[in-house]
Scaffold this motif. Sequence first.
Motif, PDB file in Angstrom:
ATOM      1  N   GLY A  49       0.841  -1.114  -0.087  1.00  0.00           N
ATOM      2  CA  GLY A  49      -0.034   0.030   0.035  1.00  0.00           C
ATOM      3  C   GLY A  49       0.656   1.361   0.051  1.00  0.00           C
ATOM      4  N   ARG A  51       2.945   4.424  -1.670  1.00  0.00           N
ATOM      5  CA  ARG A  51       3.178   5.068  -3.016  1.00  0.00           C
ATOM      6  C   ARG A  51       4.413   5.870  -3.107  1.00  0.00           C
ATOM      7  NH1 ARG A  51       0.338   4.434  -7.407  1.00  0.00           N
ATOM      8  NH2 ARG A  51      -0.104   6.716  -7.634  1.00  0.00           N
ATOM      9  N   ARG A  59       2.472   5.973   2.894  1.00  0.00           N
ATOM     10  CA  ARG A  59       1.349   5.602   2.961  1.00  0.00           C
ATOM     11  C   ARG A  59       0.696   6.267   3.929  1.00  0.00           C
ATOM     12  NH1 ARG A  59      -0.036  -0.503   4.489  1.00  0.00           N
ATOM     13  NH2 ARG A  59      -1.825   0.491   4.599  1.00  0.00           N
ATOM     14  N   SER A  70      -5.628   1.415  -0.738  1.00  0.00           N
ATOM     15  CA  SER A  70      -5.129   1.195  -2.003  1.00  0.00           C
ATOM     16  C   SER A  70      -5.738   0.372  -2.834  1.00  0.00           C
ATOM     17  CB  SER A  70      -3.645   0.367  -1.674  1.00  0.00           C
ATOM     18  OG  SER A  70      -2.938   1.126  -0.754  1.00  0.00           O
ATOM     19  N   TYR A 214      -4.762   5.740  -4.153  1.00  0.00           N
ATOM     20  CA  TYR A 214      -5.612   5.385  -3.135  1.00  0.00           C
ATOM     21  C   TYR A 214      -7.045   5.787  -3.406  1.00  0.00           C
ATOM     22  CZ  TYR A 214      -1.368   5.378  -0.288  1.00  0.00           C
ATOM     23  OH  TYR A 214      -0.073   4.892   0.067  1.00  0.00           O
TER      24      TYR A 214
END
Length: 257
Positions: A49, A51, A59, A70, A214
């Motif tokens: 999850g 980025r 995250r 996510s 997200y």
Amino acid sequence: MTAHFRYPRFFVTSPSPCPYLPGKQERKVFTELTGAHAAELNDALGRIGFRRSQGVAYRPNCIGCVACVSVRVVTPEFVANATQRKLLKRHADLEVSACRAWATDEQFQLLRRYLSARHPGGGMAGMDEDDYADMVEHSPVDSFVVEYREPTVNGRLGRLVGACLTDRQADGLSMIYSFFDAADETRPALGNFIIMDHILRARDAGLPYVYLGYWVKGSARMAYKTRYRPVEVLGPLGWSRYDAEPAAPSRRLGSMV
């Protein structure tokens, strides 16, 4: 002799106003992506999850809120609905190129117009040319920019109408940031087209997923991220299919392109 492995150090940002849910505070946990194994670390964190933003993986880590989820599209099974098939046909004339991660003035001017039209008060609204170059060029992983142009006429390169900074991960493509000509009424829903183009690219490359970042349930700005089926969401027990909203009758994208 055992190889030395250094575990990443994680940090937490101070709370700040949430840009998606009024009255909420956001907080992020992050770590640096540095060294010879930055790409492997980014891949591993992406699967749980995180980025990427330049040389940082982050995250959400908000207190009392888990609204940010996510999401990733399962590319081999992607099914386009009637609207999406029409959109693919509408923009089929665009010339699409995967370019090296190098910022250009043409891209930056398109980004400025996009931010002015869609996110005039957002955190990126004050970006200058150097900020944009940092976003595109300072990547410790395999990154590229996908450009979307109108057709070449008489040897003259067509107008740039869309672009997306993209990472290639071990299990898919991660769309870091996309932008497009939001004011061009002859090119509707370019953002949706860019996502579908990435789904096709990942599938053709044998990559099972396209990571969309997200999804925030309850935020109208994020609703589009669950319209590409099948889509998976990341929960406490791992990735699972999201089927809360039934998809429209459709047929597989492969039959259309």
